[in-house]
Design a protein around this motif. Sequence first.
Motif, PDB file in Angstrom:
ATOM      1  N   SER A  59       0.823  -1.216   0.000  1.00  0.00           N
ATOM      2  CA  SER A  59       0.000   0.000   0.000  1.00  0.00           C
ATOM      3  C   SER A  59       0.854   1.261   0.000  1.00  0.00           C
ATOM      4  CB  SER A  59      -0.953   0.006   1.194  1.00  0.00           C
ATOM      5  OG  SER A  59      -0.243   0.134   2.409  1.00  0.00           O
ATOM      6  N   ARG A  60       2.041   1.198   0.559  1.00  0.00           N
ATOM      7  CA  ARG A  60       2.934   2.352   0.547  1.00  0.00           C
ATOM      8  C   ARG A  60       3.427   2.669  -0.868  1.00  0.00           C
ATOM      9  NH1 ARG A  60       3.843   5.734   4.426  1.00  0.00           N
ATOM     10  NH2 ARG A  60       6.035   5.779   3.950  1.00  0.00           N
ATOM     11  N   ARG A  61       3.462   1.651  -1.741  1.00  0.00           N
ATOM     12  CA  ARG A  61       3.949   1.835  -3.109  1.00  0.00           C
ATOM     13  C   ARG A  61       2.861   2.252  -4.084  1.00  0.00           C
ATOM     14  NH1 ARG A  61       8.834  -1.549  -4.839  1.00  0.00           N
ATOM     15  NH2 ARG A  61       8.062  -0.530  -6.699  1.00  0.00           N
ATOM     16  N   LEU A  62       1.613   2.298  -3.655  1.00  0.00           N
ATOM     17  CA  LEU A  62       0.506   2.652  -4.541  1.00  0.00           C
ATOM     18  C   LEU A  62       0.606   4.116  -4.968  1.00  0.00           C
ATOM     19  CD1 LEU A  62      -2.518   1.028  -2.677  1.00  0.00           C
ATOM     20  CD2 LEU A  62      -1.480   0.238  -4.794  1.00  0.00           C
ATOM     21  N   SER A  63       0.162   4.371  -6.191  1.00  0.00           N
ATOM     22  CA  SER A  63       0.109   5.769  -6.641  1.00  0.00           C
ATOM     23  C   SER A  63      -1.156   6.416  -6.059  1.00  0.00           C
ATOM     24  CB  SER A  63       0.087   5.828  -8.152  1.00  0.00           C
ATOM     25  OG  SER A  63      -1.059   5.163  -8.651  1.00  0.00           O
TER      26      SER A  63
END
Length: 67
Positions: A59-63
């Motif tokens: 989730s931290r890598r989501l745009s």
Amino acid sequence: MDWIQAAWPNPLLSILIAAAIVHCVAGLWATAIATRKGYAYLQWLVIGLIGGSFAVLLSRRLSDRNS
């Protein structure tokens, strides 16, 4: 201390319960991150509760969908 041993007769059980709680809290954290970025709450709740810590990393890598 006897009441603790009566409630938790097996120390492994208490470790498993603590690990499950940490896993679910990490899933809720991932849900909060993804929801703040504009993704579906229910979808990320399921992903978070199954994935735990890995869901937080994902989730931290989501745009960001909000902009």
